[in-house]
Enzyme design. Structure first.
Site, PDB file in Angstrom:
ATOM      1  N   LYS A 118       0.825  -1.215   0.000  1.00 31.63           N
ATOM      2  CA  LYS A 118       0.000   0.000   0.000  1.00 31.63           C
ATOM      3  C   LYS A 118       0.854   1.258   0.000  1.00 31.63           C
ATOM      4  O   LYS A 118       0.554   2.230  -0.709  1.00 31.63           O
ATOM      5  CB  LYS A 118      -0.939  -0.023   1.209  1.00 31.63           C
ATOM      6  N   GLN A 162      -5.206  -1.742   9.816  1.00 32.02           N
ATOM      7  CA  GLN A 162      -4.798  -3.008   9.217  1.00 32.02           C
ATOM      8  C   GLN A 162      -5.326  -4.169  10.057  1.00 32.02           C
ATOM      9  O   GLN A 162      -5.035  -4.286  11.236  1.00 32.02           O
ATOM     10  CB  GLN A 162      -3.277  -3.086   9.113  1.00 32.02           C
ATOM     11  N   ASP A 185     -11.583   2.440   3.819  1.00 30.52           N
ATOM     12  CA  ASP A 185     -11.831   1.002   3.678  1.00 30.52           C
ATOM     13  C   ASP A 185     -13.307   0.712   3.444  1.00 30.52           C
ATOM     14  O   ASP A 185     -13.662  -0.377   2.993  1.00 30.52           O
ATOM     15  CB  ASP A 185     -11.362   0.250   4.932  1.00 30.52           C
TER      16      ASP A 185
END
Length: 358
Positions: A118, A162, A185
């Site tokens: 990422k 995460q 997200d």
């Protein structure tokens, strides 16, 4: 064999419901009633399938040609180029750029690998990144304090936590604490709820489902009016993918570990989306000739013949499927790169809203 997948969990469900109702008090009768309406909260547990049955027919796709392999890498490159150009325009016009914060708790190797990917993608397109790391033994309140600070930081347009988090940290509480306006997200209940409701628009769509639809659209696959089956119902992939397909006016069915005759259901589908985490679960005999398959599974399979000792494979038996379907995504190189591109896209969209940049 299929009945074995769910038998033990049905038994567990009956015990769970019995224990919850027998222990309820009058003051909790309303809550108990709601729980009954919501159904038992049982995990999806899939049995690893055996070899394909004789029902599988080795054949080419419906038009007699080899199936088209949907190249996620090339599609992701095109999307990243579009994002980079837009960020360059933003910098030249208002002298600002998007910012993405990543919260990492613990030292899981796979989590660190995902974060490196990422970070590299962000660097390539011009997104500024901030990484907040915590030791495995940190407290939940410590993480919440940092998330709160990031929520209030105008330089941060997107925040991702995460996953998975250590067991002692409440994942739902942490994820839900992220501001919906920075939830790139797409996991916040407000964004998921708006995705589910016709006529409403979420601020962000979860990256993997968004990437799945992007792959289909950019590959010229018609969705409207088609029969689609989503194998798997996870809250971060299967469920939002089903909702997105409905938004595109597909007729959608969900197959899960309690579904009877899943092969029969998937064989009726024009579009099959797979995400259950079981390598080669979906065999060629499960697929309709000419169907389109998007394999969102990522599984490590032991392979002594390669340097790292394992290879990455999807949930669909690629060697069998490619003889039946009209188009399929490979694993790796299919949905994965586009999912990362969708994270960049969501971060850019968030920055545009925050900076009122058109």
């Amino acid at each position: 064999m299929r009945g074995l997948w769910a038998a033990s969990w049905r038994s567990l469900g009956r015990k769970t419901l019995h224990s919850s109702t027998s222990s309820s008090s009058p003051s909790s009768s309303s809550l108990s009633s709601n729980l009954k309406l919501l159904g038992p909260n049982l995990p999806d547990v899939w049995m690893v399938p055996g070899p394909s049955s004789g029902a599988f027919r080795s054949q080419s796709s419906a038009n007699g040609q080899t199936a088209n392999v949907i190249n996620g890498k090339s599609i992701a490159r095109a999307i990243r180029a579009e994002i980079a150009n837009e960020i360059c325009r933003m910098k030249e016009t208002i002298v600002k750029s998007p910012g993405l914060a990543i919260v990492l708790v613990g030292g899981r190797r796979d989590s660190r690998t995902f974060i490196r990917v990422k970070l590299k993608a962000c660097e390539e397109v011009g997104i500024t990144t901030y990484v907040e790391e915590f030791p495995e033994e940190c407290t939940e309140d410590e993480v919440l304090r940092v998330v709160s600070r990031l929520n209030n930081n105008p330089s941060v347009n997107g925040i991702i936590v995460q996953l998975p988090l250590p067991q002692h940290v409440d994942e739902e509480r942490i994820v839900n604490f992220v501001s919906p306006e920075k939830d790139v997200d797409g996991f916040h209940p407000l964004n998921m709820g708006n995705l589910a409701m016709k006529g409403r628009e979420p601020l962000f769509i979860p990256c993997a489902p968004k990437g799945c639809i992007e792959l289909l659209l950019r590959s010229g696959v018609e969705i409207m009016g088609k029969r689609a089956v989503v194998v798997g119902r996870s809250k971060i992939v299967g469920l939002p993918t089903s909702l997105l397909l409905q938004r595109h006016h597909a007729t959608v069915s969900t197959v899960h570990s309690f579904t009877k005759n899943p092969e029969q259901i998937t064989r009726e589908a024009d579009i099959v989306i797979a995400d259950v985490g079981i390598p080669n679960l979906i065999r060629g005999s499960w697929l309709k000739p000419g169907a389109v398959v998007v394999d969102m599974g990522t599984n490590q399979v032991q392979d002594p013949g390669v340097d790292q000792g394992f290879r990455i494979t999807g949930d669909v038996c690629y060697e069998e499927a490619i003889k039946v379907v009209s188009a399929i995504t490979p694993v790796p190189g299919g949905v994965g790169p586009v999912t990362i591109a969708m994270l960049l896209s969501n971060t850019l969209d968030s920055a545009k809203r925050a900076f009122e940049f058109i």
